[in-house]
Scaffold this motif. Structure first.
Motif, PDB file in Angstrom:
ATOM      1  N   GLU A  89      -3.794  -8.866   5.005  1.00  0.00           N
ATOM      2  CA  GLU A  89      -3.013  -7.644   5.126  1.00  0.00           C
ATOM      3  C   GLU A  89      -2.160  -7.769   6.389  1.00  0.00           C
ATOM      4  O   GLU A  89      -2.656  -8.189   7.433  1.00  0.00           O
ATOM      5  CB  GLU A  89      -3.925  -6.425   5.225  1.00  0.00           C
ATOM      6  CG  GLU A  89      -4.660  -6.118   3.946  1.00  0.00           C
ATOM      7  CD  GLU A  89      -5.573  -4.918   4.079  1.00  0.00           C
ATOM      8  OE1 GLU A  89      -5.224  -3.843   3.565  1.00  0.00           O
ATOM      9  OE2 GLU A  89      -6.634  -5.071   4.716  1.00  0.00           O
ATOM     10  N   LEU A  93       0.115  -6.688   1.468  1.00  0.00           N
ATOM     11  CA  LEU A  93      -0.935  -7.656   1.153  1.00  0.00           C
ATOM     12  C   LEU A  93      -0.316  -8.935   0.615  1.00  0.00           C
ATOM     13  O   LEU A  93       0.455  -8.897  -0.344  1.00  0.00           O
ATOM     14  CB  LEU A  93      -1.873  -7.052   0.111  1.00  0.00           C
ATOM     15  CG  LEU A  93      -3.000  -7.926  -0.415  1.00  0.00           C
ATOM     16  CD1 LEU A  93      -4.007  -8.233   0.694  1.00  0.00           C
ATOM     17  CD2 LEU A  93      -3.687  -7.244  -1.588  1.00  0.00           C
ATOM     18  N   LYS A 110       0.855  -1.181   0.000  1.00  0.00           N
ATOM     19  CA  LYS A 110       0.000   0.000   0.000  1.00  0.00           C
ATOM     20  C   LYS A 110       0.895   1.236   0.000  1.00  0.00           C
ATOM     21  O   LYS A 110       1.816   1.345   0.798  1.00  0.00           O
ATOM     22  CB  LYS A 110      -0.903   0.010   1.229  1.00  0.00           C
ATOM     23  CG  LYS A 110      -1.965   1.099   1.185  1.00  0.00           C
ATOM     24  CD  LYS A 110      -2.793   1.133   2.463  1.00  0.00           C
ATOM     25  CE  LYS A 110      -3.671  -0.068   2.603  1.00  0.00           C
ATOM     26  NZ  LYS A 110      -4.552   0.017   3.795  1.00  0.00           N
ATOM     27  N   TYR A 168      -2.932  -0.286  -3.228  1.00  0.00           N
ATOM     28  CA  TYR A 168      -1.938  -1.345  -3.341  1.00  0.00           C
ATOM     29  C   TYR A 168      -1.410  -1.449  -4.768  1.00  0.00           C
ATOM     30  O   TYR A 168      -2.178  -1.427  -5.735  1.00  0.00           O
ATOM     31  CB  TYR A 168      -2.547  -2.697  -2.955  1.00  0.00           C
ATOM     32  CG  TYR A 168      -2.580  -2.944  -1.474  1.00  0.00           C
ATOM     33  CD1 TYR A 168      -1.420  -3.286  -0.793  1.00  0.00           C
ATOM     34  CD2 TYR A 168      -3.768  -2.855  -0.759  1.00  0.00           C
ATOM     35  CE1 TYR A 168      -1.446  -3.530   0.580  1.00  0.00           C
ATOM     36  CE2 TYR A 168      -3.799  -3.097   0.605  1.00  0.00           C
ATOM     37  CZ  TYR A 168      -2.633  -3.435   1.264  1.00  0.00           C
ATOM     38  OH  TYR A 168      -2.649  -3.674   2.618  1.00  0.00           O
ATOM     39  N   GLU A 211      -1.377  -1.929   8.757  1.00  0.00           N
ATOM     40  CA  GLU A 211      -1.391  -2.974   7.733  1.00  0.00           C
ATOM     41  C   GLU A 211      -1.185  -2.315   6.378  1.00  0.00           C
ATOM     42  O   GLU A 211      -1.996  -1.500   5.945  1.00  0.00           O
ATOM     43  CB  GLU A 211      -2.706  -3.734   7.791  1.00  0.00           C
ATOM     44  CG  GLU A 211      -2.836  -4.535   9.064  1.00  0.00           C
ATOM     45  CD  GLU A 211      -4.174  -5.218   9.215  1.00  0.00           C
ATOM     46  OE1 GLU A 211      -5.165  -4.761   8.622  1.00  0.00           O
ATOM     47  OE2 GLU A 211      -4.219  -6.222   9.951  1.00  0.00           O
TER      48      GLU A 211
END
Length: 109
Positions: free
Chosen positions: A75, A68, A32, A39, A65
């Protein structure tokens, strides 16, 4: 048009988060980007698809988080990602080469 991993949009990657730049079996993460909250599989995908320069994830937010797993869709925090070689949820191996250019994604010393 993004692909989706467990309902999460990933720009520039397939359903496993692999992109045209990095597409080995172990290239299964997306990161991200703090600048757009989206992302991307890699810095080159962001460069090609976003309308702005990338900004590294700030160290003060490493417990957010922001990574991914393309294998299970979990996440994970930046701290957890940087401390492991595989997904803490499904144990899928991550490409160790990605960490060699972590400064493109994360604020470093």
């Amino acid at each position: 048009m993004p692909s989706f991993v467990e309902g999460i949009p990933v720009y520039g990657g397939d359903a496993w988060t692999r992109c045209k730049h990095y597409h080995q079996d172990i290239d299964i993460i997306a990161i991200k980007h703090v600048c757009c909250n989206q992302y991307y599989p890699c810095h080159l995908c962001h460069e090609e698809l976003a309308d702005h320069p990338a900004v590294p994830w700030p160290a003060s937010r490493f417990d957010d988080e922001a990574v991914l797993c393309g294998s299970c869709g979990r996440e994970i925090t930046v701290t957890a990602y940087l401390a492991t070689a595989d997904c803490p949820n499904c144990q899928a191996a991550f490409n160790p080469g990605c960490k060699t250019h972590a400064s493109l994604y994360f604020e470093t010393d």
